[in-house]
Design an enzyme around this catalytic site. Structure first.
Site, PDB file in Angstrom:
ATOM      1  N   HIS A   1      -4.906   0.440   8.198  1.00 51.39           N
ATOM      2  CA  HIS A   1      -5.155   0.117   6.794  1.00 51.39           C
ATOM      3  C   HIS A   1      -6.519  -0.551   6.634  1.00 51.39           C
ATOM      4  O   HIS A   1      -6.694  -1.722   6.971  1.00 51.39           O
ATOM      5  CB  HIS A   1      -4.056  -0.807   6.260  1.00 51.39           C
TER       6      HIS A   1
ATOM      7  N   HIS B   1      -6.784   2.190   0.364  1.00 52.89           N
ATOM      8  CA  HIS B   1      -6.586   2.508   1.792  1.00 52.89           C
ATOM      9  C   HIS B   1      -7.428   3.767   2.003  1.00 52.89           C
ATOM     10  O   HIS B   1      -7.098   4.825   1.434  1.00 52.89           O
ATOM     11  CB  HIS B   1      -5.091   2.752   2.065  1.00 52.89           C
TER      12      HIS B   1
ATOM     13  N   CYS C   1       0.825  -1.211   0.000  1.00 55.28           N
ATOM     14  CA  CYS C   1       0.000   0.000   0.000  1.00 55.28           C
ATOM     15  C   CYS C   1       0.865   1.269   0.000  1.00 55.28           C
ATOM     16  O   CYS C   1       1.738   1.445   0.856  1.00 55.28           O
ATOM     17  CB  CYS C   1      -0.910  -0.019   1.220  1.00 55.28           C
TER      18      CYS C   1
ATOM     19  N   HIS D   1      -9.896  13.182   0.706  1.00 59.56           N
ATOM     20  CA  HIS D   1      -9.285  14.275  -0.053  1.00 59.56           C
ATOM     21  C   HIS D   1      -9.731  15.599   0.568  1.00 59.56           C
ATOM     22  O   HIS D   1     -10.904  15.771   0.908  1.00 59.56           O
ATOM     23  CB  HIS D   1      -9.754  14.250  -1.508  1.00 59.56           C
TER      24      HIS D   1
ATOM     25  N   ASN E   1     -13.531   8.730  -2.123  1.00 58.67           N
ATOM     26  CA  ASN E   1     -13.914   7.897  -3.265  1.00 58.67           C
ATOM     27  C   ASN E   1     -14.046   6.450  -2.821  1.00 58.67           C
ATOM     28  O   ASN E   1     -13.173   5.920  -2.125  1.00 58.67           O
ATOM     29  CB  ASN E   1     -12.853   7.995  -4.379  1.00 58.67           C
TER      30      ASN E   1
ATOM     31  N   ASP F   1      -1.217  15.773  -2.012  1.00 57.48           N
ATOM     32  CA  ASP F   1      -1.468  14.838  -3.102  1.00 57.48           C
ATOM     33  C   ASP F   1      -0.422  15.070  -4.195  1.00 57.48           C
ATOM     34  O   ASP F   1      -0.085  16.203  -4.533  1.00 57.48           O
ATOM     35  CB  ASP F   1      -2.881  15.033  -3.672  1.00 57.48           C
TER      36      ASP F   1
ATOM     37  N   GLY G   1     -13.650   6.168  -9.000  1.00 58.53           N
ATOM     38  CA  GLY G   1     -12.260   6.367  -9.395  1.00 58.53           C
ATOM     39  C   GLY G   1     -11.268   6.160  -8.269  1.00 58.53           C
ATOM     40  O   GLY G   1     -10.167   6.716  -8.304  1.00 58.53           O
TER      41      GLY G   1
ATOM     42  N   CYS H   1       0.555   3.255   3.286  1.00 60.31           N
ATOM     43  CA  CYS H   1       1.264   2.615   4.401  1.00 60.31           C
ATOM     44  C   CYS H   1       2.769   2.791   4.230  1.00 60.31           C
ATOM     45  O   CYS H   1       3.491   3.012   5.209  1.00 60.31           O
ATOM     46  CB  CYS H   1       0.887   1.140   4.500  1.00 60.31           C
TER      47      CYS H   1
ATOM     48  N   HIS I   1      -9.135   7.066   2.522  1.00 60.80           N
ATOM     49  CA  HIS I   1      -8.526   8.384   2.725  1.00 60.80           C
ATOM     50  C   HIS I   1      -9.524   9.472   2.369  1.00 60.80           C
ATOM     51  O   HIS I   1     -10.450   9.246   1.590  1.00 60.80           O
ATOM     52  CB  HIS I   1      -7.261   8.529   1.868  1.00 60.80           C
TER      53      HIS I   1
HETATM   54  P1  5GP Z   1      -8.186   7.973  -4.928  1.00 61.65           P
HETATM   55  O1  5GP Z   1      -8.191   8.088  -6.428  1.00 61.65           O
HETATM   56  O2  5GP Z   1      -7.893   6.557  -4.489  1.00 61.65           O
HETATM   57  O3  5GP Z   1      -9.388   8.558  -4.264  1.00 61.65           O
HETATM   58  O4  5GP Z   1      -6.995   8.887  -4.442  1.00 61.65           O
HETATM   59  C1  5GP Z   1      -5.671   8.479  -4.420  1.00 61.65           C
HETATM   60  C2  5GP Z   1      -4.840   9.739  -4.461  1.00 61.65           C
HETATM   61  O5  5GP Z   1      -3.537   9.399  -4.056  1.00 61.65           O
HETATM   62  C3  5GP Z   1      -4.744  10.351  -5.858  1.00 61.65           C
HETATM   63  O6  5GP Z   1      -5.264  11.666  -5.833  1.00 61.65           O
HETATM   64  C4  5GP Z   1      -3.256  10.300  -6.173  1.00 61.65           C
HETATM   65  O7  5GP Z   1      -2.794  11.444  -6.847  1.00 61.65           O
HETATM   66  C5  5GP Z   1      -2.634  10.172  -4.791  1.00 61.65           C
HETATM   67  N1  5GP Z   1      -1.375   9.448  -4.808  1.00 61.65           N
HETATM   68  C6  5GP Z   1      -1.109   8.256  -5.432  1.00 61.65           C
HETATM   69  N2  5GP Z   1       0.160   7.887  -5.203  1.00 61.65           N
HETATM   70  C7  5GP Z   1       0.701   8.847  -4.400  1.00 61.65           C
HETATM   71  C8  5GP Z   1       2.012   9.009  -3.829  1.00 61.65           C
HETATM   72  O8  5GP Z   1       2.923   8.208  -4.004  1.00 61.65           O
HETATM   73  N3  5GP Z   1       2.207  10.133  -3.078  1.00 61.65           N
HETATM   74  C9  5GP Z   1       1.207  11.053  -2.852  1.00 61.65           C
HETATM   75  N4  5GP Z   1       1.516  12.111  -2.094  1.00 61.65           N
HETATM   76  N5  5GP Z   1      -0.025  10.925  -3.379  1.00 61.65           N
HETATM   77  C10 5GP Z   1      -0.267   9.835  -4.149  1.00 61.65           C
HETATM   78 ZN    ZN Z   2      -2.436   1.093   3.624  1.00 64.85          ZN
END
Ligand code: 5GP
Ligand code: ZN
Length: 112
Positions: A47, A98, A5, A102, A87, A31, A93, A8, A100
């Site tokens: 997690h 894990h 992850c 935004h 999300n 992000d 999307g 993580c 989270h």
């Molecule tokens: P999701 O699309 O799952 O709601 O959001 C995942 C978010 O994690 C995305 O906005 C993506 O840009 C961000 N993200 C993915 N990999 C990384 C990373 O390695 N570092 C950081 N800081 N953000 C990440």
């Molecule tokens: Zn995780």
């Protein structure tokens, strides 16, 4: 899986990030692909892959995190308003499995 992850790994310091805040419950990072002038992600330490798999305890924790965010507006640069998004699953999307939150702000956000 916890071992693979991204969030993580960030928590453990195995992947670099810009971390604005962390405590035992959660961390706030920038992000990597911002969708607004300020785009942060609040990540619980535990997690849990999807919000629909969260326990009651996890739900209480998410509420606590949202409350903490509301008291950190100044340091996060979102005093003029902000949007919280979670999300869940493919149609929304979700790309990281894990849970989270935004945090979007720092500018007038588009209506949706
Ligand atoms: P999701 O699309 O799952 O709601 O959001 C995942 C978010 O994690 C995305 O906005 C993506 O840009 C961000 N993200 C993915 N990999 C990384 C990373 O390695 N570092 C950081 N800081 N953000 C990440
Ligand atoms: Zn995780």
């Amino acid at each position: 899986m916890v071992d693979e992850c991204v969030f993580c790994k960030i928590r453990k310091g195995e992947i670099p990030s810009t971390m604005l805040y962390s405590d035992d419950d959660f961390m706030i990072i920038k992000d990597i692909n911002p969708q607004a002038k300020i785009h942060l992600i609040a990540v619980p330490t535990v997690h849990a892959p999807y919000i629909d798999m969260m326990t009651e305890e996890g739900a209480v924790l998410l509420g606590k995190i949202m409350s903490k965010i509301s008291h950190m507006q100044e340091e996060l640069g979102i005093t003029n308003g902000y949007r919280l998004i979670i999300n869940q699953g493919e149609d929304a999307g979700q790309t990281v499995g894990h849970v989270h939150i935004h945090i979007l702000g720092g500018e007038k956000l588009k209506e949706f």
